[in-house]
Scaffold this motif. Structure first.
Motif, short mmCIF file in Angstrom:
data_model
loop_
_atom_site.label_atom_id
_atom_site.label_comp_id
_atom_site.label_asym_id
_atom_site.label_seq_id
_atom_site.Cartn_x
_atom_site.Cartn_y
_atom_site.Cartn_z
N GLU A 152 -52.98 60.68 120.38
CA GLU A 152 -54.01 59.72 120.72
C GLU A 152 -53.94 59.37 122.20
N SER A 153 -55.04 58.88 122.72
CA SER A 153 -55.08 58.39 124.09
C SER A 153 -56.09 57.25 124.15
N ILE A 154 -55.86 56.33 125.09
CA ILE A 154 -56.78 55.22 125.33
C ILE A 154 -57.24 55.33 126.77
N THR A 155 -58.51 55.60 126.96
CA THR A 155 -59.06 55.85 128.29
C THR A 155 -60.42 55.19 128.42
N ARG A 156 -60.92 55.20 129.65
CA ARG A 156 -62.28 54.74 129.87
C ARG A 156 -63.27 55.78 129.35
N ASN A 157 -64.48 55.33 129.11
CA ASN A 157 -65.51 56.23 128.60
C ASN A 157 -65.76 57.35 129.61
N GLY A 158 -65.76 58.59 129.12
CA GLY A 158 -65.99 59.74 129.98
C GLY A 158 -64.74 60.38 130.53
N GLU A 159 -63.56 59.78 130.25
CA GLU A 159 -62.31 60.32 130.77
C GLU A 159 -61.49 61.07 129.72
N GLU A 160 -62.14 61.42 128.60
CA GLU A 160 -61.41 62.07 127.52
C GLU A 160 -60.84 63.43 127.93
N ASP A 161 -61.50 64.11 128.86
CA ASP A 161 -61.04 65.43 129.30
C ASP A 161 -59.84 65.35 130.24
N ARG A 162 -59.60 64.18 130.81
CA ARG A 162 -58.53 64.05 131.80
C ARG A 162 -57.16 63.98 131.11
N ILE A 163 -56.23 64.78 131.60
CA ILE A 163 -54.87 64.76 131.07
C ILE A 163 -54.10 63.64 131.77
N LEU A 164 -53.55 62.71 130.99
CA LEU A 164 -52.84 61.58 131.56
C LEU A 164 -51.49 62.00 132.11
N SER A 165 -51.08 61.38 133.21
CA SER A 165 -49.75 61.61 133.76
C SER A 165 -48.71 60.88 132.91
N ARG A 166 -47.45 61.20 133.15
CA ARG A 166 -46.38 60.53 132.39
C ARG A 166 -46.37 59.03 132.64
N ALA B 174 -68.47 65.17 120.83
CA ALA B 174 -67.79 65.02 122.12
C ALA B 174 -66.32 65.38 121.99
N VAL B 175 -66.02 66.66 122.01
CA VAL B 175 -64.65 67.15 121.89
C VAL B 175 -64.19 67.66 123.25
N PRO B 176 -63.07 67.17 123.78
CA PRO B 176 -62.60 67.63 125.08
C PRO B 176 -62.39 69.14 125.12
N GLN B 177 -62.55 69.70 126.30
CA GLN B 177 -62.43 71.14 126.45
C GLN B 177 -61.04 71.63 126.13
N TRP B 178 -59.99 70.81 126.50
CA TRP B 178 -58.62 71.26 126.26
C TRP B 178 -58.32 71.33 124.77
N VAL B 179 -59.06 70.58 123.94
CA VAL B 179 -58.89 70.67 122.49
C VAL B 179 -59.51 71.97 121.97
N LYS B 180 -60.67 72.31 122.48
CA LYS B 180 -61.36 73.51 122.02
C LYS B 180 -60.62 74.80 122.42
N GLU B 181 -59.90 74.75 123.54
CA GLU B 181 -59.29 75.97 124.07
C GLU B 181 -58.16 76.50 123.20
N ASP B 182 -57.48 75.63 122.46
CA ASP B 182 -56.38 76.09 121.60
C ASP B 182 -56.97 76.61 120.29
N LYS B 183 -57.16 77.91 120.23
CA LYS B 183 -57.81 78.52 119.07
C LYS B 183 -56.92 78.55 117.83
N SER B 184 -55.61 78.33 118.00
CA SER B 184 -54.72 78.36 116.84
C SER B 184 -54.78 77.07 116.03
N LEU B 185 -55.41 76.03 116.59
CA LEU B 185 -55.48 74.74 115.90
C LEU B 185 -56.92 74.30 115.76
#
Length: 405
Positions: free
Chosen positions: A360-374, A309-320
């Motif tokens: 790191e982030s602390i979120t509810r289950n299923g919200e890993e893909d959501r980018i948190l606001s400031r 379960a890897v968020p899409q925004w993590v997969k998109e950065d191909k340099s890392l």
């Protein structure tokens, strides 16, 4: 009478249950006090329920009306404070509706008992006792749930010490020992969400003449990836470093107790003909206060280059490349634990050719893909006492080693 009992009995049982949980398991002293207050309120409510029955039917106890009034007032105050907490932090619609009904019902119960011409001996003393006890309960509740979570936590320190390089027997390789130390001089312990150490190999080229101003500006424009900041040099021509070594140095999910320290050693190994002129060493630890949350074991959840379960925004950065860790988080008090949806901490250890880092982030289950606001990030940092202790770059020139032939 039946309607009043339908308000007092559920409230007393629920508050007593949460009070027992807090008294035995809250992570702070004030949380334990809140648990004791909830148990006391539950006892008053149960006693008030018994007094209501006596006041309406038998009147065998001359002050049953007063006891019933005190029980309903205690239930009203407790229900109101829990209701405020469900709207401030809670996610459960069920508990919001339940405590809205219990608060409204307990307010009506106070009025209904008051209308029966309750006899109050020494009204001033009783009023003073109610005001003082209510003020103490409100002050403790406000400190635990409003003031205390807003305070900034202490920050442990991370140190790097570079040892004496060791040459291999055939003098074709060398090793640089590195000690990494974290010290917690505070009075609270910390959970380790993740740690990272990485060494960057850097080439140093010197200009024979002073470098013009536009080259300095070009150097300044490189201050971005992983917060790498190098000096603006009159003669040195900056070249981006390359990752030589990266690793965690404390297992995720471990903890550092108050007034404690942890030391580990690693070794950076290079061939004697390495093109690098110096090493830049970095270390960081991402921590959470033990008095702000409970934590289950953190385990590897997946990899950006594989399944899981890897968020899409993590997969998109191909340099890392990224290793994803995850663990269940528990709130520091029973009220929040019940009215809030379960939270999970997700830690991303990212590394690539030009550096490594943690987030790191602390979120509810299923919200890993959501980018948190400031605002959400600030709330998360404050609520769970998240801190980052970091050091670096610690520079170590390699010229003295490379030319020991």
């Amino acid at each position: 009478m039946v309607l009043i009992l339908l308000v007092l009995l559920p409230a007393s049982l629920l508050l007593g249950w949460w009070g027992v949980e807090d008294l035995s398991g809250a992570l702070t002293y004030t949380g334990r006090i809140t648990g004791a207050i909830l148990i006391l309120v539950s006892a008053f409510s149960l006693l008030g329920a018994a007094a209501v029955v006596d006041h309406w039917h038998r009147s065998s106890f001359p002050y049953s009306g007063l006891v019933a009034l005190i029980g309903t007032v205690a239930a009203l105050l407790a229900n109101t404070m829990v209701l405020l907490e469900t709207f401030r932090d809670g996610d459960s619609i069920l508990y919001r509706v339940l405590f809205s009904l219990l608060t409204a019902g307990s307010a009506w119960a106070v009025f209904a008992v008051w209308r029966t011409s309750v006899t109050i001996p020494s009204p001033k003393r009783v009023a003073a006792a109610l005001i003082v006890s209510s003020a103490l309960a409100v002050a403790n509740f406000g400190y635990e749930h409003l003031y205390h979570p807003s305070q900034r936590g202490v920050r442990p320190l991370v140190h790097i010490a570079v040892g004496k390089p060791v040459m291999s027997k055939d003098r074709k390789e060398f090793a640089v020992p590195v000690d990494i130390r974290i010290e917690n001089h505070s009075d609270v312990g910390f959970f380790v969400l993740g740690t990272e150490f990485h060494a960057m190999g850097e080439q140093v080229s010197l200009s024979q003449t002073d470098r013009p101003r536009d080259q300095w500006r070009a150097d300044a424009e490189t201050f971005r990836d992983f917060q790498v900041q190098h000096p603006l040099s009159r003669r040195e021509i900056y070249q981006a470093g390359q990752l030589v070594l990266a690793q965690p140095w404390v297992p995720a999910g471990n903890w550092i107790e108050a007034q404690d320290a942890f030391v580990t050693q690693t070794v950076v190994q290079l061939p004697i003909d390495t093109p690098y002129d110096q090493l830049a060493l970095y270390a960081s630890a991402h921590l959470a206060r033990k008095d702000r949350l409970g934590l289950e074991q953190i385990q590897v959840e997946g990899y950006s280059w594989g399944g899981g379960a890897v968020p899409q925004w993590v997969k998109e950065d191909k340099s890392l490349d990224s290793v994803v860790y995850r663990g269940r988080v528990y709130e520091n008090n029973a009220i929040d634990q019940h009215v809030m949806d379960p939270r999970y901490v997700t830690v991303y250890w990212q590394f690539g050719a030009h550096g490594a880092g943690l987030s790191e982030s602390i979120t509810r289950n299923g919200e890993e893909d959501r980018i948190l606001s400031r605002a959400e990030i600030r709330e998360m940092l404050s609520r769970y006492g998240l801190v980052t202790a970091a050091t670096g770059p610690i520079k170590r020139t390699l010229w003295d080693i490379k030319y020991q032939r």
